[in-house]
Motif scaffolding. Structure first.
Motif, PDB file in Angstrom:
ATOM      1  N   GLU A   1      49.886  51.946  44.643  1.00 13.56           N
ATOM      2  CA  GLU A   1      51.057  52.724  45.076  1.00 13.56           C
ATOM      3  C   GLU A   1      51.382  53.843  44.086  1.00 13.56           C
ATOM      4  OE1 GLU A   1      52.589  52.538  48.074  1.00 13.56           O
ATOM      5  OE2 GLU A   1      50.959  51.158  48.525  1.00 13.56           O
ATOM      6  N   ASN A   2      50.322  54.571  43.656  1.00 16.08           N
ATOM      7  CA  ASN A   2      50.425  55.730  42.760  1.00 16.08           C
ATOM      8  C   ASN A   2      50.834  55.389  41.333  1.00 16.08           C
ATOM      9  OD1 ASN A   2      49.420  57.891  44.190  1.00 16.08           O
ATOM     10  ND2 ASN A   2      51.360  58.308  45.200  1.00 16.08           N
ATOM     11  N   ILE A   3      50.775  54.142  40.955  1.00 15.99           N
ATOM     12  CA  ILE A   3      51.001  53.756  39.562  1.00 15.99           C
ATOM     13  C   ILE A   3      49.658  53.289  39.020  1.00 15.99           C
ATOM     14  CG2 ILE A   3      52.206  52.214  37.972  1.00 15.99           C
ATOM     15  CD1 ILE A   3      54.455  52.075  40.098  1.00 15.99           C
ATOM     16  N   ARG A   4      49.215  53.920  37.916  1.00 14.87           N
ATOM     17  CA  ARG A   4      47.894  53.609  37.361  1.00 14.87           C
ATOM     18  C   ARG A   4      48.013  52.554  36.267  1.00 14.87           C
ATOM     19  NH1 ARG A   4      43.855  58.128  35.026  1.00 14.87           N
ATOM     20  NH2 ARG A   4      45.306  58.074  33.281  1.00 14.87           N
ATOM     21  N   TYR A   5      47.181  51.526  36.400  1.00 16.22           N
ATOM     22  CA  TYR A   5      47.131  50.430  35.442  1.00 16.22           C
ATOM     23  C   TYR A   5      45.754  50.398  34.791  1.00 16.22           C
ATOM     24  CZ  TYR A   5      51.169  48.797  38.106  1.00 16.22           C
ATOM     25  OH  TYR A   5      52.381  48.696  38.733  1.00 16.22           O
ATOM     26  N   ARG A   6      45.716  50.072  33.515  1.00 16.75           N
ATOM     27  CA  ARG A   6      44.445  49.872  32.812  1.00 16.75           C
ATOM     28  C   ARG A   6      44.129  48.386  32.901  1.00 16.75           C
ATOM     29  NH1 ARG A   6      42.631  53.586  29.241  1.00 16.75           N
ATOM     30  NH2 ARG A   6      40.654  53.046  28.266  1.00 16.75           N
ATOM     31  N   MET A   7      42.973  48.074  33.461  1.00 18.40           N
ATOM     32  CA  MET A   7      42.562  46.687  33.671  1.00 18.40           C
ATOM     33  C   MET A   7      41.402  46.357  32.740  1.00 18.40           C
ATOM     34  SD  MET A   7      44.677  46.134  36.155  1.00 18.40           S
ATOM     35  CE  MET A   7      44.199  44.608  36.906  1.00 18.40           C
ATOM     36  N   GLU A   8      41.282  45.081  32.388  1.00 14.08           N
ATOM     37  CA  GLU A   8      40.194  44.641  31.522  1.00 14.08           C
ATOM     38  C   GLU A   8      39.469  43.458  32.151  1.00 14.08           C
ATOM     39  OE1 GLU A   8      39.492  43.149  26.918  1.00 14.08           O
ATOM     40  OE2 GLU A   8      41.351  44.146  27.467  1.00 14.08           O
ATOM     41  N   CYS A   9      38.150  43.521  32.112  1.00 16.45           N
ATOM     42  CA  CYS A   9      37.341  42.434  32.641  1.00 16.45           C
ATOM     43  C   CYS A   9      37.392  41.239  31.691  1.00 16.45           C
ATOM     44  CB  CYS A   9      35.879  42.880  32.781  1.00 16.45           C
ATOM     45  SG  CYS A   9      35.623  44.197  33.977  1.00 16.45           S
ATOM     46  N   LEU A  10      37.128  40.078  32.225  1.00 17.32           N
ATOM     47  CA  LEU A  10      37.021  38.871  31.404  1.00 17.32           C
ATOM     48  C   LEU A  10      35.821  39.001  30.470  1.00 17.32           C
ATOM     49  CD1 LEU A  10      37.740  36.173  34.122  1.00 17.32           C
ATOM     50  CD2 LEU A  10      39.270  36.908  32.284  1.00 17.32           C
ATOM     51  N   PRO A  11      35.783  38.213  29.374  1.00 18.78           N
ATOM     52  CA  PRO A  11      34.647  38.289  28.450  1.00 18.78           C
ATOM     53  C   PRO A  11      33.312  38.105  29.184  1.00 18.78           C
ATOM     54  CG  PRO A  11      36.384  36.928  27.523  1.00 18.78           C
ATOM     55  CD  PRO A  11      36.795  37.252  28.937  1.00 18.78           C
ATOM     56  N   ASP A  12      32.311  38.843  28.723  1.00 18.30           N
ATOM     57  CA  ASP A  12      30.938  38.811  29.246  1.00 18.30           C
ATOM     58  C   ASP A  12      30.802  39.437  30.632  1.00 18.30           C
ATOM     59  OD1 ASP A  12      29.966  37.534  26.922  1.00 18.30           O
ATOM     60  OD2 ASP A  12      30.582  35.588  27.729  1.00 18.30           O
ATOM     61  N   LEU A  13      31.837  40.103  31.135  1.00 13.54           N
ATOM     62  CA  LEU A  13      31.753  40.799  32.418  1.00 13.54           C
ATOM     63  C   LEU A  13      31.931  42.291  32.191  1.00 13.54           C
ATOM     64  CD1 LEU A  13      33.901  38.506  34.743  1.00 13.54           C
ATOM     65  CD2 LEU A  13      31.427  38.429  34.374  1.00 13.54           C
ATOM     66  N   TRP A  14      31.321  43.096  33.046  1.00 12.58           N
ATOM     67  CA  TRP A  14      31.464  44.544  33.040  1.00 12.58           C
ATOM     68  C   TRP A  14      32.057  44.980  34.371  1.00 12.58           C
ATOM     69  CZ3 TRP A  14      25.990  46.466  31.168  1.00 12.58           C
ATOM     70  CH2 TRP A  14      25.893  46.287  29.787  1.00 12.58           C
ATOM     71  N   PHE A  15      32.718  46.137  34.349  1.00 12.92           N
ATOM     72  CA  PHE A  15      33.221  46.681  35.602  1.00 12.92           C
ATOM     73  C   PHE A  15      32.048  47.195  36.431  1.00 12.92           C
ATOM     74  CE2 PHE A  15      34.697  50.246  38.234  1.00 12.92           C
ATOM     75  CZ  PHE A  15      35.496  49.516  39.097  1.00 12.92           C
TER      76      PHE A  15
ATOM     77  N   GLU B   1      43.491  52.978  44.476  1.00 17.07           N
ATOM     78  CA  GLU B   1      42.086  53.238  44.171  1.00 17.07           C
ATOM     79  C   GLU B   1      41.709  52.570  42.859  1.00 17.07           C
ATOM     80  OE1 GLU B   1      41.239  57.396  43.671  1.00 17.07           O
ATOM     81  OE2 GLU B   1      42.733  57.651  42.101  1.00 17.07           O
ATOM     82  N   VAL B   2      40.403  52.461  42.673  1.00 11.76           N
ATOM     83  CA  VAL B   2      39.849  51.967  41.421  1.00 11.76           C
ATOM     84  C   VAL B   2      39.061  53.110  40.817  1.00 11.76           C
ATOM     85  CG1 VAL B   2      38.292  50.292  40.366  1.00 11.76           C
ATOM     86  CG2 VAL B   2      39.732  49.598  42.263  1.00 11.76           C
TER      87      VAL B   2
ATOM     88  N   GLU C   1      36.563  47.951  30.772  1.00 14.68           N
ATOM     89  CA  GLU C   1      37.869  48.353  31.299  1.00 14.68           C
ATOM     90  C   GLU C   1      37.682  49.322  32.472  1.00 14.68           C
ATOM     91  OE1 GLU C   1      40.936  48.174  27.610  1.00 14.68           O
ATOM     92  OE2 GLU C   1      39.687  49.950  27.707  1.00 14.68           O
ATOM     93  N   TYR C   2      38.690  49.363  33.330  1.00 16.63           N
ATOM     94  CA  TYR C   2      38.716  50.299  34.447  1.00 16.63           C
ATOM     95  C   TYR C   2      40.171  50.591  34.771  1.00 16.63           C
ATOM     96  CZ  TYR C   2      39.499  46.050  37.246  1.00 16.63           C
ATOM     97  OH  TYR C   2      39.991  44.877  37.743  1.00 16.63           O
ATOM     98  N   LEU C   3      40.382  51.584  35.613  1.00 12.99           N
ATOM     99  CA  LEU C   3      41.733  51.980  36.009  1.00 12.99           C
ATOM    100  C   LEU C   3      41.940  51.625  37.470  1.00 12.99           C
ATOM    101  CD1 LEU C   3      41.674  55.482  34.318  1.00 12.99           C
ATOM    102  CD2 LEU C   3      42.705  53.393  33.417  1.00 12.99           C
ATOM    103  N   ARG C   4      43.135  51.145  37.775  1.00 12.80           N
ATOM    104  CA  ARG C   4      43.451  50.794  39.157  1.00 12.80           C
ATOM    105  C   ARG C   4      44.810  51.395  39.514  1.00 12.80           C
ATOM    106  NH1 ARG C   4      42.334  45.490  42.565  1.00 12.80           N
ATOM    107  NH2 ARG C   4      43.368  46.199  44.441  1.00 12.80           N
ATOM    108  N   CYS C   5      44.828  52.192  40.574  1.00 12.61           N
ATOM    109  CA  CYS C   5      46.078  52.759  41.071  1.00 12.61           C
ATOM    110  C   CYS C   5      46.593  51.873  42.194  1.00 12.61           C
ATOM    111  CB  CYS C   5      45.855  54.175  41.602  1.00 12.61           C
ATOM    112  SG  CYS C   5      45.472  55.378  40.308  1.00 12.61           S
TER     113      CYS C   5
END
Length: 149
Positions: A116-130, A100-101, A110-114
């Protein structure tokens, strides 16, 4: 003749049971290749049709939905008419679903992405929003988030 009658009765009953369940009739391809069709009610259930009959029914991994081509993270209106999903199989702590996101309120880049049940913190490229409507990063002027204004 008896065998033909038995086969015809079986096919009629199969057709009737599929109609009762609200299933989409399977298309017939002359080349014999299978066709994947979405379920009428469950957005994460797929029916594989071969020669006009359902040969296999399976589920996307938990948290993914069938968009008509493949299993993917849900975004937009993919599931508008097929709102049911399988029971969540997340870890119940950081991930409600195995895949899931998750939005981070007040944090537009930034946003979180799971996965296989492992949560990762993701970051958008410059000038982009989630963009939660698309499930990915997008140009700021296309993102509809009140917490980012």
């Amino acid at each position: 003749m008896l065998m033909q009658n038995v086969l015809a009765t079986f096919l009629s009953m199969l057709s009737l049971s599929l109609a009762i369940e609200g299933q989409i009739p399977c298309p017939w391809r002359k080349d014999g290749h299978p066709v994947d069709l979405p379920d009428a009610n469950f957005c994460d259930r797929i029916h594989t049709c071969v020669n006009g009959f359902i040969a296999k029914t399976y589920l996307c991994q938990d948290g993914l939905v069938f968009d008509g081509t493949s299993c993917t993270i849900p975004y937009g209106n993919i599931c508008q008419d097929r709102a049911k999903l399988q029971r969540p199989k997340g870890n119940g702590i950081t991930c409600q679903r195995r895949n899931e996101v998750q939005i981070i309120q007040g944090n537009c880049v930034e946003y979180l992405r799971c996965v296989e049940n492992i949560r990762y913190r993701m970051e958008c490229l410059p000038d982009l929003w989630f963009d939660p409507e698309q499930g990915t990063c997008n140009h700021q002027n296309l993102v509809n988030r009140e917490d980012c204004l």
